[in-house]
Design a protein around this motif. Structure first.
Motif: not given
Length: 189
Positions: A118-127, A143-149, A160-166
């Motif tokens: 969970x990031x508090x920034x609108x910029x996506x963190x590095x991997x 670890x499973x392949x998909x990491x939830x960010x 641009x995103x929202x609950x649906x994408x998450x």
């Protein structure tokens, strides 16, 4: 009816706790999927903010407190693990790092793990997924392949995103964890 034990580790420390909300959404998706296929879920939720002083004490003074020993045992015996951490600058939180320092080498050997950030920034963190995978590699977790960010845009309604994408990312990662923990796959552990 077969059963699966799931440990959920939330490394969030602030209020409100979006990292815990993320962990809860992931846990719900995993549990719904397992229960739909006739699997009973035994669930243990650990909030690391409650163990922060114990983690610090263990790393500086030695023996773990009873609460920390119980948390370590819950994680070590689980069939699967969900780990959610906030991003602090460009790294997982210190309490996330400390929680894995107290585990013995190989304690998570073969354990499927779903990682969430969970990031508090609108910029996506590095991997950070790779950083977290590397951290778990010394414990031999899988670890499973998909990491939830998740970022701020994932918690609000926007084009641009929202609950649906998450939700899509959560469901994809949850499906991978469910596939990895379903009995009898984990019976060798």
């Amino acid at each position: 009816m077969s059963s699966v034990s799931l440990a959920v580790v939330s490394a969030g420390v602030g209020h409100p706790r979006p990292t815990r909300l993320l962990a809860d959404q992931i846990t719900k998706s995993v549990c719904v999927s397992l229960r739909a296929s006739g699997v009973r879920v035994e669930l243990e939720v650990l909030e690391l903010c409650r163990l922060a002083a114990d983690l610090t004490g263990c790393s500086t003074r030695g023996p773990a407190s009873l609460d920390l020993c119980e948390a370590i045992a819950a994680v070590a015996v689980a069939d699967g693990l969900v780990v959610a951490t906030p991003v602090v600058v460009t790294s997982p939180s210190d309490v996330f790092e400390s929680s894995f320092d107290v585990l013995e080498d190989g304690a998570l050997s073969g354990m499927p793990v779903l990682l969430a950030v969970n990031s508090g920034s609108r910029r996506r963190p590095p991997d950070l997924g790779q950083v977290m995978r590397d951290r778990l590699a010394c414990l031999h977790a899988e670890p499973v392949p998909t990491v939830v960010v998740a970022g701020p845009e994932d918690w609000e309604r926007s084009p641009h995103g929202g609950p649906g994408r998450l939700r899509e990312h959560i469901d994809q990662a949850a499906a991978a964890l469910v596939a990895a923990v379903r009995p009898p796959h984990r019976s060798g552990r």
